[in-house]
Scaffold this active site. Structure first.
Site, PDB file in Angstrom:
ATOM      1  CG  HIS A  66     -63.721  42.735  -4.262  1.00  0.00           C
ATOM      2  ND1 HIS A  66     -64.849  41.961  -4.199  1.00  0.00           N
ATOM      3  CD2 HIS A  66     -64.019  43.860  -3.564  1.00  0.00           C
ATOM      4  CE1 HIS A  66     -65.785  42.582  -3.492  1.00  0.00           C
ATOM      5  NE2 HIS A  66     -65.300  43.741  -3.111  1.00  0.00           N
ATOM      6  CE1 TYR A  67     -55.922  39.118  -9.518  1.00  0.00           C
ATOM      7  CE2 TYR A  67     -56.023  40.863 -11.151  1.00  0.00           C
ATOM      8  CZ  TYR A  67     -55.397  39.756 -10.626  1.00  0.00           C
ATOM      9  OH  TYR A  67     -54.252  39.277 -11.210  1.00  0.00           O
ATOM     10  CB  ALA A  68     -58.014  46.380  -9.302  1.00  0.00           C
TER      11      ALA A  68
END
Length: 153
Positions: A66-68
């Protein structure tokens, strides 16, 4: 300088979609909206925009999906903006720092169940110094991307 961010970790198959929404809202949507608001002034002043991204904006690892995803989207935003405003004299720089000694990194290490030792990471001051040096270049040169990693210590 867009440097605010959030991070959530977890396997994609188990992480709540709200984590993706949060990462997108803070790491992508907020910089886009702020840039839109400031763009007329940036063009008028032949300004510079800096996106403090992440190494995760270049490659994704397990539990960082999700962050990437948000950081990859931020890279696309910066690349498109750079292409759109270059002729107007606006420079756009993206910095991809590795792990940096910040409160966010302390939180990440806790999420990973690992100890946090600030001296193991790049200092925020060093990242800022590299960005400032790139911004200070004469208009005859432009740095569009920077990778900054923790040194060997």
């Amino acid at each position: 300088v867009h440097s605010a961010g959030v991070v959530t970790l977890g396997p994609l198959g188990e992480s709540p979609i709200a984590d993706l929404d949060l990462n997108y809202a803070v790491n992508v949507r907020a910089p886009v909206l702020l840039t839109q608001l400031l763009l007329p002034r940036l063009v008028e002043r032949r300004g510079q925009v800096v996106f403090i991204n992440s190494g995760a904006g270049l490659s994704a690892r397990a539990e960082w999906g999700h962050y990437a995803a948000g950081k990859h989207a931020l890279r696309a935003v910066a690349d498109a903006l750079r292409d759109e405003v270059r002729a107007a004299g606006v420079r756009v720089l993206t910095c991809y720092p590795g792990r940096t000694a910040t409160p966010m990194q302390a939180r990440v290490r806790a999420l990973e169940g690992q100890p946090y030792e600030p001296s193991d990471y790049a200092s925020p001051g060093d990242v800022a110094r590299v960005v400032c040096e790139a911004l200070a270049l004469p208009r005859s040169a432009e740095v569009t991307e920077l990778k900054v990693r923790p040194g060997p210590g």
